[in-house]
Design a protein around this motif. Structure first.
Motif, PDB file in Angstrom:
ATOM      1  N   LEU A  43     -24.936   7.804 -17.645  1.00 42.20           N
ATOM      2  CA  LEU A  43     -25.085   8.071 -16.530  1.00 42.20           C
ATOM      3  C   LEU A  43     -23.200   8.406 -15.897  1.00 42.20           C
ATOM      4  O   LEU A  43     -22.620   7.373 -16.036  1.00 42.20           O
ATOM      5  N   ASN A  44     -23.240   9.485 -15.293  1.00 41.78           N
ATOM      6  CA  ASN A  44     -21.977   9.298 -14.392  1.00 41.78           C
ATOM      7  C   ASN A  44     -22.335   8.577 -12.542  1.00 41.78           C
ATOM      8  O   ASN A  44     -22.942   9.644 -12.336  1.00 41.78           O
ATOM      9  N   VAL A  45     -21.834   7.549 -12.074  1.00 39.62           N
ATOM     10  CA  VAL A  45     -22.202   7.496 -10.868  1.00 39.62           C
ATOM     11  C   VAL A  45     -21.023   8.166 -10.214  1.00 39.62           C
ATOM     12  O   VAL A  45     -20.010   7.316  -9.975  1.00 39.62           O
ATOM     13  N   THR A 123     -32.453   2.065  -6.447  1.00 40.25           N
ATOM     14  CA  THR A 123     -33.494   3.450  -6.922  1.00 40.25           C
ATOM     15  C   THR A 123     -32.285   3.767  -8.269  1.00 40.25           C
ATOM     16  O   THR A 123     -32.442   3.757  -9.160  1.00 40.25           O
ATOM     17  N   LEU A 124     -31.106   3.150  -7.587  1.00 44.09           N
ATOM     18  CA  LEU A 124     -29.609   3.092  -8.932  1.00 44.09           C
ATOM     19  C   LEU A 124     -30.530   2.727 -10.291  1.00 44.09           C
ATOM     20  O   LEU A 124     -30.141   2.767 -11.568  1.00 44.09           O
ATOM     21  N   HIS A 143     -22.376   2.735 -21.519  1.00 40.67           N
ATOM     22  CA  HIS A 143     -23.355   4.385 -21.119  1.00 40.67           C
ATOM     23  C   HIS A 143     -23.551   4.334 -19.500  1.00 40.67           C
ATOM     24  O   HIS A 143     -23.999   5.830 -19.551  1.00 40.67           O
ATOM     25  N   ILE A 144     -22.505   3.706 -18.322  1.00 43.66           N
ATOM     26  CA  ILE A 144     -22.581   4.186 -17.033  1.00 43.66           C
ATOM     27  C   ILE A 144     -21.009   3.446 -17.044  1.00 43.66           C
ATOM     28  O   ILE A 144     -20.203   3.240 -17.227  1.00 43.66           O
ATOM     29  N   PHE A 145     -20.848   4.984 -16.071  1.00 35.90           N
ATOM     30  CA  PHE A 145     -19.444   5.171 -16.131  1.00 35.90           C
ATOM     31  C   PHE A 145     -19.635   5.674 -14.275  1.00 35.90           C
ATOM     32  O   PHE A 145     -20.121   5.945 -14.101  1.00 35.90           O
ATOM     33  N   LEU A 164     -21.512  -1.684 -11.694  1.00 33.81           N
ATOM     34  CA  LEU A 164     -22.171  -0.604 -12.697  1.00 33.81           C
ATOM     35  C   LEU A 164     -22.673  -1.282 -13.797  1.00 33.81           C
ATOM     36  O   LEU A 164     -23.608  -1.448 -14.535  1.00 33.81           O
ATOM     37  N   ALA A 165     -21.914  -2.755 -13.995  1.00 34.13           N
ATOM     38  CA  ALA A 165     -22.671  -3.028 -15.257  1.00 34.13           C
ATOM     39  C   ALA A 165     -23.745  -4.699 -14.792  1.00 34.13           C
ATOM     40  O   ALA A 165     -24.778  -3.922 -15.595  1.00 34.13           O
ATOM     41  N   GLU A 166     -24.441  -4.211 -13.651  1.00 35.91           N
ATOM     42  CA  GLU A 166     -25.402  -4.933 -12.899  1.00 35.91           C
ATOM     43  C   GLU A 166     -26.500  -4.051 -13.099  1.00 35.91           C
ATOM     44  O   GLU A 166     -27.968  -4.004 -12.788  1.00 35.91           O
TER      45      GLU A 166
END
Length: 169
Positions: A43-45, A123-124, A143-145, A164-166
């Protein structure tokens, strides 16, 4: 590029509403097919860098080239925009979005903090867990950026990026 109109719509079952991009860029859709054989693996945030609805307008109705697979409002509602089988144009270079789902989060406050609401954060987290489950990758910070991982930008802001780690947990 040519897209078959009979392709089924794919959005997370968590989606509250669908707002496909109606704007165009250089007369084309604001998204493109993913390269053949690409497997979604993250996922790109992003954040809107605005507290209003201008971020939604930019991604959906404007002729700006940016788009996103998902948009999260301050109240936590999830908008499905670009269908998951397509690559949204969000993260500075097409290759950055080839194997990622992209999400834009509306900000609750302006700069310098650019906070997001607790409802948007919830929601995220749920969206990330759903995508990891459906695409069979481990829900981890590998896997999250954030957009800043690819380009010289502060996106997704000083509040969200360190969390993002959370989100991945």
């Amino acid at each position: 590029h040519t897209i078959k109109e009979t392709t089924p719509v794919t959005h997370s079952p968590l989606t509250d509403e669908v707002m496909p991009p109606t704007g165009t860029y250089d007369g084309q859709h604001k998204w493109s097919p993913r390269p053949a054989g690409v497997k979604i693996n993250g996922l790109n945030v992003h954040h809107h860098a605005t507290t209003g609805t201008a971020g939604i307008s930019r991604l959906v109705t404007s002729n700006d080239p940016a788009s996103a697979n998902y948009i999260i409002r301050n109240n936590g509602s999830l908008i499905g925009s670009v269908q998951e089988q397509y690559r949204a144009w969000t993260t500075s270079a097409y290759a950055n979005d080839d194997d990622k789902i992209t999400v834009e989060v509306q900000n609750e406050t302006g700069g310098p903090d650019w906070r997001i609401s607790d409802a948007a954060m919830w929601t995220l987290k749920r969206l990330y867990a759903d995508i990891a489950r459906r695409y069979s990758f481990p829900p981890s910070d590998a896997h999250i950026f954030g957009h800043r991982d690819y380009a010289a930008t502060a996106c997704p802001g000083p509040f969200l990026y360190p969390r993002l780690a959370e989100v991945a947990r």
